[in-house]
Design a protein around this motif. Structure first.
Motif, short mmCIF file in Angstrom:
data_model
loop_
_atom_site.label_atom_id
_atom_site.label_comp_id
_atom_site.label_asym_id
_atom_site.label_seq_id
_atom_site.Cartn_x
_atom_site.Cartn_y
_atom_site.Cartn_z
N GLU A 17 15.82 59.33 -18.73
CA GLU A 17 16.36 59.89 -17.51
C GLU A 17 16.13 58.89 -16.39
N LEU A 18 17.06 58.85 -15.46
CA LEU A 18 16.92 58.03 -14.27
C LEU A 18 16.81 58.99 -13.10
N GLU A 19 15.68 58.94 -12.40
CA GLU A 19 15.44 59.87 -11.31
C GLU A 19 14.95 59.14 -10.07
N TYR A 20 15.19 59.77 -8.95
CA TYR A 20 14.69 59.29 -7.68
C TYR A 20 13.37 60.02 -7.45
N SER A 21 12.25 59.28 -7.35
CA SER A 21 10.94 59.90 -7.21
C SER A 21 10.08 59.10 -6.24
N LYS A 22 9.54 59.77 -5.26
CA LYS A 22 8.63 59.14 -4.29
C LYS A 22 9.24 57.89 -3.66
N GLY A 23 10.51 57.98 -3.35
CA GLY A 23 11.18 56.89 -2.66
C GLY A 23 11.71 55.76 -3.51
N ILE A 24 11.54 55.84 -4.83
CA ILE A 24 12.06 54.79 -5.71
C ILE A 24 12.80 55.41 -6.89
N LEU A 25 13.62 54.60 -7.52
CA LEU A 25 14.29 55.02 -8.75
C LEU A 25 13.36 54.76 -9.92
N VAL A 26 13.26 55.74 -10.81
CA VAL A 26 12.33 55.67 -11.93
C VAL A 26 13.07 56.01 -13.22
N TYR A 27 12.90 55.14 -14.22
CA TYR A 27 13.34 55.47 -15.58
C TYR A 27 12.21 56.26 -16.22
N ALA A 64 13.59 49.30 -10.58
CA ALA A 64 13.91 48.02 -9.96
C ALA A 64 13.10 46.87 -10.52
N THR A 65 11.83 47.13 -10.90
CA THR A 65 10.95 46.04 -11.32
C THR A 65 10.59 46.07 -12.80
N GLY A 66 10.71 47.24 -13.42
CA GLY A 66 10.30 47.39 -14.81
C GLY A 66 8.82 47.66 -14.97
N ASP A 67 8.09 47.75 -13.86
CA ASP A 67 6.65 48.03 -13.93
C ASP A 67 6.41 49.44 -14.44
N ILE A 68 5.39 49.60 -15.28
CA ILE A 68 5.01 50.92 -15.76
C ILE A 68 4.21 51.62 -14.68
N LEU A 69 4.67 52.81 -14.30
CA LEU A 69 4.04 53.59 -13.26
C LEU A 69 3.07 54.62 -13.82
N GLY A 70 3.32 55.05 -15.05
CA GLY A 70 2.45 56.04 -15.66
C GLY A 70 2.87 56.35 -17.07
#
Length: 106
Positions: A63-73, A92-98
């Motif tokens: 899923e692609l979602e807008y979360s906390k001001g950024i787009l998140v896969y 945008a960066t591919g960094d793992i957020l969680g």
């Protein structure tokens, strides 16, 4: 090890929100495609390649979602040891957020 990722299950792209307002009536896949073309987000193939290096497994949903001001896969996958996990990645960066392990409903 040669790895091919199949998205045989659902590939869901949720509406992207800009400034709290839903985008024009363009279909979700067009909004995502346009974001990739503008360079706002990375292509899904690149995201999945990066993810496979850190968390190999079988992708079952994206899923692609807008979360906390950024787009998140949000990528849900079954790991090689059989666990179901969800990995959130900055689109945008591919960094793992969680990383979150999904619980059994049994």
């Amino acid at each position: 090890m040669k790895r091919t990722v199949f998205l045989a299950s659902v590939l869901t792209l949720l509406p992207l929100f800009a400034a709290g307002q839903p985008p024009a009536v363009a279909p979700d896949f067009e909004i995502a495609r346009d974001a990739v073309e503008r360079g706002d987000i990375l292509p899904l193939a690149e995201i999945l390649n990066r993810l496979a290096r850190v968390h190999p497994g079988r992708v079952v949903e994206v899923e692609l979602e807008y979360s906390k001001g950024i787009l998140v896969y949000e990528v849900e996958l079954v790991t090689e040891d059989g666990r179901l996990i969800e990995v959130d990645m900055n689109a945008a960066t591919g960094d793992i957020l969680g990383v979150e392990e999904e619980e059994d409903d049994d």
